[in-house]
Every structure is written in C-alpha cells, then in structure tokens.
Write a protein that holds these residues in place. Structure first.
Motif, PDB file in Angstrom:
ATOM      1  N   ASP A  14       0.555   3.442   8.506  1.00  0.00           N
ATOM      2  CA  ASP A  14       1.866   3.107   7.954  1.00  0.00           C
ATOM      3  C   ASP A  14       1.699   2.062   6.862  1.00  0.00           C
ATOM      4  OD1 ASP A  14       3.190   4.814   9.684  1.00  0.00           O
ATOM      5  OD2 ASP A  14       3.305   3.274  11.252  1.00  0.00           O
ATOM      6  N   LEU A  15       1.428   2.536   5.667  1.00  0.00           N
ATOM      7  CA  LEU A  15       1.265   1.644   4.532  1.00  0.00           C
ATOM      8  C   LEU A  15       2.456   1.815   3.596  1.00  0.00           C
ATOM      9  CD1 LEU A  15      -2.509   2.207   3.753  1.00  0.00           C
ATOM     10  CD2 LEU A  15      -1.487   0.262   4.892  1.00  0.00           C
ATOM     11  N   PRO A  16       2.924   0.734   3.020  1.00  0.00           N
ATOM     12  CA  PRO A  16       4.056   0.854   2.097  1.00  0.00           C
ATOM     13  C   PRO A  16       3.639   1.568   0.812  1.00  0.00           C
ATOM     14  CG  PRO A  16       3.229  -1.393   2.123  1.00  0.00           C
ATOM     15  CD  PRO A  16       2.474  -0.641   3.176  1.00  0.00           C
ATOM     16  N   ARG A  17       4.602   2.233   0.221  1.00  0.00           N
ATOM     17  CA  ARG A  17       4.357   2.874  -1.079  1.00  0.00           C
ATOM     18  C   ARG A  17       4.334   1.794  -2.148  1.00  0.00           C
ATOM     19  NH1 ARG A  17       5.065   8.395  -1.551  1.00  0.00           N
ATOM     20  NH2 ARG A  17       5.701   8.088  -3.696  1.00  0.00           N
ATOM     21  N   LEU A  18       3.425   1.911  -3.065  1.00  0.00           N
ATOM     22  CA  LEU A  18       3.296   0.930  -4.134  1.00  0.00           C
ATOM     23  C   LEU A  18       4.031   1.440  -5.373  1.00  0.00           C
ATOM     24  CD1 LEU A  18      -0.493   0.049  -3.761  1.00  0.00           C
ATOM     25  CD2 LEU A  18       1.471  -1.149  -2.794  1.00  0.00           C
ATOM     26  N   SER A  19       4.655   0.528  -6.098  1.00  0.00           N
ATOM     27  CA  SER A  19       5.360   0.907  -7.317  1.00  0.00           C
ATOM     28  C   SER A  19       4.354   1.257  -8.415  1.00  0.00           C
ATOM     29  CB  SER A  19       6.257  -0.237  -7.786  1.00  0.00           C
ATOM     30  OG  SER A  19       5.462  -1.311  -8.268  1.00  0.00           O
ATOM     31  N   LEU A  20       4.843   1.936  -9.431  1.00  0.00           N
ATOM     32  CA  LEU A  20       3.990   2.298 -10.565  1.00  0.00           C
ATOM     33  C   LEU A  20       3.460   1.046 -11.257  1.00  0.00           C
ATOM     34  CD1 LEU A  20       2.807   4.592 -12.191  1.00  0.00           C
ATOM     35  CD2 LEU A  20       4.898   4.602 -13.572  1.00  0.00           C
ATOM     36  N   THR A  21       4.271   0.011 -11.326  1.00  0.00           N
ATOM     37  CA  THR A  21       3.840  -1.253 -11.940  1.00  0.00           C
ATOM     38  C   THR A  21       2.691  -1.875 -11.160  1.00  0.00           C
ATOM     39  OG1 THR A  21       6.101  -1.632 -12.699  1.00  0.00           O
ATOM     40  CG2 THR A  21       4.633  -3.536 -12.682  1.00  0.00           C
ATOM     41  N   VAL A  22       2.786  -1.879  -9.845  1.00  0.00           N
ATOM     42  CA  VAL A  22       1.721  -2.433  -9.006  1.00  0.00           C
ATOM     43  C   VAL A  22       0.454  -1.601  -9.153  1.00  0.00           C
ATOM     44  CG1 VAL A  22       1.009  -2.851  -6.616  1.00  0.00           C
ATOM     45  CG2 VAL A  22       3.288  -3.544  -7.383  1.00  0.00           C
TER      46      VAL A  22
END
Length: 191
Positions: A14-22
C-alpha cells in the motif's frame, strides 16, 4: 495450501501514488546523483592512488537508479537509468563511448525492474537483489549481442565474472544503503 496463502508474498504494498511533479523531481535528482557520485569516487580514487578502481568496486551510479526505481516506480527508474550515463558522458566523457550504450541499457534495466518491484510486498533487500540480478542478466544479453555482432565471443563469461567480482563491495553497499533509504523515504511519503 490455498491460493490466498501462496500469494501473500507477492501482494501489492500500500504505497501512495506520487504526483507527476514528484516523479519529475525524483528523476532529475536521481540523474544528478548518478552523475555526481561516480565523480566523487573518481576524485577519492585519484587522491588515494586507486584511480578509477573505486568506481568499478563501489558501482556508485547504480545506487541512485535502483533507489529511485524502488521509491518512484518503473518509468522514473527506467528514464533515470537510461539518461544518467548519457548525461555523464556529455558532461565528463565517462563512461567511454564504447561502454555508453551498454551502461544505458544496464541502468535502465536496474531502474525499471526496481520500479516494477516497488509495489510488490517483499523486503526491500530482496527487491534490490532481484533488480541487481535482472540488470546483470540484461547487461549480459546486451553484451553478448554486441560481442557477437562486433567482436570475439570468448570474453563474455570472463567479463561477467570479473565485473561481478570487482563490484562485490558495491553490491554490498547497495544491500546496506538502499533498503534503509527506501524505508526512510517510504515513511516520509506515507506521512
């Protein structure tokens, strides 16, 4: 044994989705680190009289690529892995032009495989070892293709084993640092 108990080891973390900026920032930082770390090792090697052997032994370019794949995913790992040797070559002339395509393929594989393992629920150390093995297999295949197309086939096994033996300190460094850094980064991401 039921199917639910056999698939426990491979369930998704269960890992969070990372934004395109990150992801973009992670890609750039991994490339910068993969270019800067070998230069640092070369300077230390020059000062200590070891020359480029420290880079061969400690594989400093591999560290940020495997790490970024584990924390940011396969696209980030593959892009950073393929771009880092090219950027390094353009800025410093290293790696040598003859090795550049092989290193781009190898590091792309490390980053891609580490990224594909990102969400698989396995210990980080296992993910690092799997990425190392897969990257080495990809490098071996790429080297075999290059050697058969352009040179002698006698050097493939010797090159693989000598590179592996020379890089053992780097593999151990990756086993020690990457799982710790991944754990620390994932705990920050989850906050």
């Amino acid at each position: 044994m039921s199917t639910s108990s056999t698939s426990i080891a491979l369930r998704r973390a269960d890992l969070p989705r990372l934004s395109l900026t990150v992801k973009a920032a992670a890609t750039v930082l991994a490339i910068v680190a993969a270019v800067a770390l070998p230069q640092l090792f070369h300077v230390i090697g020059a000062v200590s009289g070891q020359g480029t052997m420290l880079g061969v032994a400690f594989l400093p370019m591999h560290l940020p690529i495997i790490f970024v794949g584990l924390i940011a995913g396969p696209a980030v790992g593959a892009i950073a892995g393929a771009a880092a040797p090219l950027v390094s070559f353009l800025l410093s002339g290293m790696p040598m032009l003859a090795m550049l395509p092989l290193m781009m393929i190898e590091l792309c594989a490390y980053g891609l495989i580490a990224g594909l393992l990102r969400s698989v629920k396995l210990p980080s150390l296992v993910k690092v070892v799997l990425a190392q093995l897969a990257g080495r297999v990809v490098l071996t295949v790429a080297t075999a293709i290059a050697v058969f197309a352009f040179g002698s086939s006698d050097s493939i096994a010797a090159t693989w084993t000598s590179d592996l033996a020379a890089g053992l300190p780097g593999l151990a460094l990756q086993w020690a640092l990457i799982p710790l850094a991944a754990y620390w980064s994932e705990s920050l991401i989850r906050r």
